[in-house]
Design an enzyme around this catalytic site. Structure first.
Site, PDB file in Angstrom:
ATOM      1  N   SER A 106       4.352 -15.760  14.002  1.00 20.69           N
ATOM      2  CA  SER A 106       4.173 -14.861  12.856  1.00 20.69           C
ATOM      3  C   SER A 106       3.852 -13.470  13.387  1.00 20.69           C
ATOM      4  O   SER A 106       3.361 -13.323  14.513  1.00 20.69           O
ATOM      5  CB  SER A 106       2.988 -15.348  12.007  1.00 20.69           C
TER       6      SER A 106
ATOM      7  N   TYR B  54      -5.954 -18.793  11.328  1.00 21.28           N
ATOM      8  CA  TYR B  54      -4.484 -18.859  11.377  1.00 21.28           C
ATOM      9  C   TYR B  54      -3.898 -17.902  12.418  1.00 21.28           C
ATOM     10  O   TYR B  54      -3.030 -18.303  13.214  1.00 21.28           O
ATOM     11  CB  TYR B  54      -3.941 -18.525   9.992  1.00 21.28           C
TER      12      TYR B  54
END
Ligand code: NAD
Ligand code: MG
Length: 299
Positions: free
Chosen positions: A191, A204
């Site tokens: 990401s 995360y």
């Protein structure tokens, strides 16, 4: 305006829905079918050319979002595809299975929880035996739950996020490698958060930088065996991960507005990169990270 296929030239700024979006909370893991607007996974538009003819693919998170778009594209490019997802996501998965079978490809549904090492091993073995081989592993499953303060971030959540995003990747790669032939490809999903962590994604974001480092290290090991490993790092993409708690609902309303394209990406816009990295076209590329970020470029 969605297009007839992924090659129709048009302005990318207006190609897909722009914020504002309605608030739309759902319990985790969320269903793509309940999103407003429903994401584009390429169901109607992805056009294949046999770029993965005869390949045997395992896609985790293949029921919805980026994994679904990859699974559809792989099938349209000629691959047989096994998908993994959580049992609660069966209705989304059923739609994907139908789409794969509509291409005349074999589809294998293997629901189960990737937080278990035993299950990860079993998943790889079942995909390999039921597809009659395995030469493409796309690790797309992931967990993201926004928590504003470290004071409220529990050890249980920290553990679950690392188990789902990092340990499962390790377990799946470890189980798959002895089965993978020369030329096989692994694609992992990081990401933009690996490089530009949000304050509310304290668990995360580091899983995503772990995925980048893990994939680069693994690529150097397994090239000896003729296997390539690459990484896709998306920016904001319109999926249930985000609307079912990945972002606070206030952020869903303006989701995607922070990138130069001022809209979220759609899963269908990620799929061509997975196809390229899966296919022999990318033969001299391994250990690389590719952004799909609407202009919010990777460092
Ligand atoms: P998604 O919700 O459609 O897909 C995530 C999938 O992960 C779910 O469908 C579910 O099947 C799977 N999953 C979660 N926990 C699991 C578990 N314990 N066991 C088995 N499967 C489990 O959302 P998405 O956005 O398409 O997510 C796909 C990947 O893309 C994730 O790795 C995510 O981190 C990454 N990503 C998404 C965005 C975004 O903005 N949507 C941005 C960057 C990276
Ligand atoms: Mg899902």
């Amino acid at each position: 305006m969605a297009s007839a296929n992924q090659f129709d030239i048009q302005n990318p700024l207006t190609q897909y829905p722009q914020p504002e979006f309605p608030k739309q909370p759902q319990p985790v893991p969320g269903l793509a079918s309940k999103m407003q607007p429903v994401p584009d996974h390429g169901e109607k538009s992805y056009k294949g050319f046999g770029r993965l003819k005869g390949r045997k693919a395992l896609v985790t998170g293949g029921d919805s979002g980026i994994g679904r778009a990859a699974a559809i594209a792989f099938a349209r490019e000629g691959a047989d595809v096994a998908i993994n997802y959580l049992p609660e996501e069966q209705s989304d998965a059923d739609e994907v299975i139908k789409l794969i079978e509509a291409e005349g490809r074999k589809a294998v549904a293997i629901p189960g929880d990737l937080k278990s090492e035993e299950f990860c091993k079993d998943l790889v073995e079942r995909a390999h035996s039921e597809l009659g081989g395995l030469d493409l592993v796309a690790n797309v499953a992931g967990r993201q739950k926004a928590v504003e303060s470290i004071a409220d971030l529990t050890t249980e959540q920290f553990d679950e996020t690392f188990k789902t995003n990092v340990y499962a990747l390790f377990w799946i790669c470890k189980a798959a490698l002895p089965l993978l032939p020369e030329g096989a490809t692994i694609i992992n999903t990081a990401s933009i958060q690996a490089y530009e962590p949000s304050a509310s994604l304290l668990d995360y974001a580091p899983t995503k930088s772990s995925i980048v480092a893990f994939s680069k290290a693994l690529s150097k090991q397994v090239i000896e065996q003729g296997v390539r490993v690459n990484v896709v790092a998306p920016g904001p993409v319109w999926t249930p991960l985000q609307t079912s708690g990945g972002q606070p609902q206030e952020a869903i309303v303006k989701f995607g507005s922070q990138v130069p394209m001022k809209r979220p990406g759609q899963p269908a816009e990620c799929a061509p990169l997975y196809v390229f990295l899966a296919s022999q076209e990318s033969s001299y590329i391994t250990g690389e990270v590719f952004g799909v970020t609407g202009g919010n470029t990777l460092p």
